[in-house]
Enzyme design. Structure first.
Site, PDB file in Angstrom:
ATOM      1  N   TYR A  74       0.966  -1.010   0.008  1.00 38.08           N
ATOM      2  CA  TYR A  74      -0.059   0.018  -0.063  1.00 38.08           C
ATOM      3  C   TYR A  74       0.852   1.194   0.033  1.00 38.08           C
ATOM      4  O   TYR A  74       0.404   2.551   0.172  1.00 38.08           O
ATOM      5  CB  TYR A  74      -0.865   0.125   1.234  1.00 38.08           C
ATOM      6  CG  TYR A  74      -2.028  -0.910   1.068  1.00 38.08           C
ATOM      7  CD1 TYR A  74      -2.322  -1.902  -0.038  1.00 38.08           C
ATOM      8  CD2 TYR A  74      -2.903  -0.914   2.305  1.00 38.08           C
ATOM      9  CE1 TYR A  74      -3.238  -2.854   0.042  1.00 38.08           C
ATOM     10  CE2 TYR A  74      -4.076  -1.939   2.199  1.00 38.08           C
ATOM     11  CZ  TYR A  74      -4.253  -2.790   1.059  1.00 38.08           C
ATOM     12  OH  TYR A  74      -5.162  -3.926   1.169  1.00 38.08           O
TER      13      TYR A  74
ATOM     14  N   LYS B 138       4.135 -13.932   5.661  1.00 35.02           N
ATOM     15  CA  LYS B 138       4.291 -15.053   4.755  1.00 35.02           C
ATOM     16  C   LYS B 138       5.959 -14.988   4.513  1.00 35.02           C
ATOM     17  O   LYS B 138       6.404 -14.898   3.486  1.00 35.02           O
ATOM     18  CB  LYS B 138       3.505 -14.577   3.608  1.00 35.02           C
ATOM     19  CG  LYS B 138       3.512 -15.594   2.489  1.00 35.02           C
ATOM     20  CD  LYS B 138       2.887 -16.792   2.856  1.00 35.02           C
ATOM     21  CE  LYS B 138       2.754 -18.093   1.957  1.00 35.02           C
ATOM     22  NZ  LYS B 138       2.209 -19.294   2.432  1.00 35.02           N
TER      23      LYS B 138
ATOM     24  N   ASP C 239      -1.511 -17.549   5.747  1.00 39.58           N
ATOM     25  CA  ASP C 239      -2.412 -18.569   4.933  1.00 39.58           C
ATOM     26  C   ASP C 239      -2.918 -19.600   6.056  1.00 39.58           C
ATOM     27  O   ASP C 239      -4.074 -19.971   6.012  1.00 39.58           O
ATOM     28  CB  ASP C 239      -2.139 -19.249   3.758  1.00 39.58           C
ATOM     29  CG  ASP C 239      -0.857 -19.679   3.840  1.00 39.58           C
ATOM     30  OD1 ASP C 239       0.062 -19.429   4.974  1.00 39.58           O
ATOM     31  OD2 ASP C 239      -0.322 -20.297   2.926  1.00 39.58           O
TER      32      ASP C 239
ATOM     33  N   ASP D 265     -11.027  -8.504   7.846  1.00 39.93           N
ATOM     34  CA  ASP D 265     -12.193  -8.573   7.221  1.00 39.93           C
ATOM     35  C   ASP D 265     -12.587 -10.124   7.237  1.00 39.93           C
ATOM     36  O   ASP D 265     -13.812 -10.259   7.405  1.00 39.93           O
ATOM     37  CB  ASP D 265     -11.790  -8.189   5.686  1.00 39.93           C
ATOM     38  CG  ASP D 265     -11.832  -6.754   5.288  1.00 39.93           C
ATOM     39  OD1 ASP D 265     -11.970  -6.164   6.357  1.00 39.93           O
ATOM     40  OD2 ASP D 265     -12.256  -6.431   4.266  1.00 39.93           O
TER      41      ASP D 265
ATOM     42  N   ASP E   4      -5.321  -6.287   6.635  1.00 44.52           N
ATOM     43  CA  ASP E   4      -6.450  -5.729   5.843  1.00 44.52           C
ATOM     44  C   ASP E   4      -7.400  -6.899   5.698  1.00 44.52           C
ATOM     45  O   ASP E   4      -8.632  -6.865   6.088  1.00 44.52           O
ATOM     46  CB  ASP E   4      -6.099  -4.996   4.699  1.00 44.52           C
ATOM     47  CG  ASP E   4      -7.440  -4.058   4.057  1.00 44.52           C
ATOM     48  OD1 ASP E   4      -8.450  -4.186   4.617  1.00 44.52           O
ATOM     49  OD2 ASP E   4      -6.973  -3.276   3.076  1.00 44.52           O
TER      50      ASP E   4
END
Length: 332
Positions: free
Chosen positions: A120, A173, A205, A233, A229
């Protein structure tokens, strides 16, 4: 001493839920000065600029900001606004409340998301008709700053368990993104070790699989920007939807508070938007400005309304935004 709070409704249901949050804040007799500013799609259409310089400067100079949502211009609005408050962490609690038909009612997790870097950071290029690139940015300084905040967060008992010994989980990750997530992982774990805070780790993951199966495995979760983010969610789906998730973009001397949901154009203007996330964001604002007792009262009022009603349509009720807001204020 007066605290200046910039109020940016933005687009869509932001224009309905932010006034609800302001109404809740106004129920207290604190010395707040609310200053209205504009940003978002409608502002771009009217002025040619989704985030006018005047709005940016007001946010940068204020004590706190309450923001609703932006539509197509979201990236042009919220990312610069986070820079305006020098935000280095995005705090996103995901809690299941009594009375809400949650997929996992035992869920109580707080995500501490790095807020300035990763994918971002804005370094994208379209190099040809066939090729686009995105540069991922991770620094030791930003990673350590987030880690220091995470350590203070759990040491102060602000995690769901309220127990400093619970520590936090680092979701990353690093097995694939060895140089970027690898650096993030190393720095966060190093700070935790230096401060004597217990920290474990989980591949993001694997975390995305394990969280829905048993959310009680996790309390405070420290993430890089994109992971925070997406994973927060995911947690929203466990507690009853995005209409329940508040957030705080915290800087050193300033902060911006916003519901996690977007503009919800399908219901915008109908007066049926769930104001809970915006009201809980206002509670986080109160806490940030030193009014912890008032923040607790707002949360207790919200929990009572969620349990007893009225509720908006997304939670199985038929109440309007105004009716839910009035019920929260009444319980205050």
């Amino acid at each position: 001493m007066t605290d200046e709070i910039v109020v940016i409704e933005g687009d869509g249901i932001g224009r309905e839920v932010v006034p609800a949050a302001v109404e809740v804040l106004s129920a207290f007799e604190f010395d707040f000065e609310f200053v209205t500013a504009e940003a978002g799609d409608a502002t771009r259409d009217a002025t040619g600029d989704a985030l006018p310089d005047a709005t940016y400067e007001r946010v940068a100079d204020a004590d706190a900001t309450l923001f609703g949502a932006a539509g197509e211009t979201a990236a042009d609005v919220i990312l610069p606004l986070r820079k305006a408050v020098d935000s280095f962490v995005n705090v996103r609690p995901a809690t299941a409340y009594p009375g809400v038909d949650a997929l996992r009612p035992e869920t109580d997790v707080v995500f501490l998301r790095e807020n300035t870097e990763g994918v971002y950071s804005g370094h994208e290029d379209r190099l040809s008709d066939d090729l686009s690139t995105l540069t991922r940015v991770v620094t030791s300084s930003a990673s350590r700053e987030l880690a220091e905040y995470a350590c203070e967060f759990v040491e102060d008992g602000r995690g769901p368990a309220g127990d400093p010994d619970e520590g936090f989980t680092v979701a990353h990750k690093a097995n694939v993104m060895r140089e970027t997530d690898g650096r993030f992982r190393e720095e966060v774990l190093a700070v935790a070790d230096e401060r004597g805070v217990d920290a474990d780790e989980e591949l993001m993951d694997a975390f995305a699989t394990k969280l829905p199966l048993d959310p009680t495995q996790y309390g405070v979760v420290v993430c890089p920007n994109l992971a925070g983010d997406v994973l927060s969610d995911l947690a929203a789906g466990l507690v009853g939807g995005l209409g329940l998730l508040p957030s705080a973009n915290v800087g050193h001397d300033n902060a911006l508070f916003e519901p996690v949901h977007g503009t919800a154009p399908d219901i915008a203007g109908e007066g049926v938007a769930n104001p809970t996330a915006a009201i809980l964001s206002a509670a986080m604002l109160l806490e940030y400005l030193g009014h912890a007792g008032a923040a607790d009262r707002v949360r207790e009022a919200v929990e009572t309304v969620l349990a007893e009603g009225p509720r908006t349509g997304d939670l199985g009720g038929e109440a309007t935004t105004e009716e839910v807001t009035a019920a929260v204020v009444d319980r205050l």
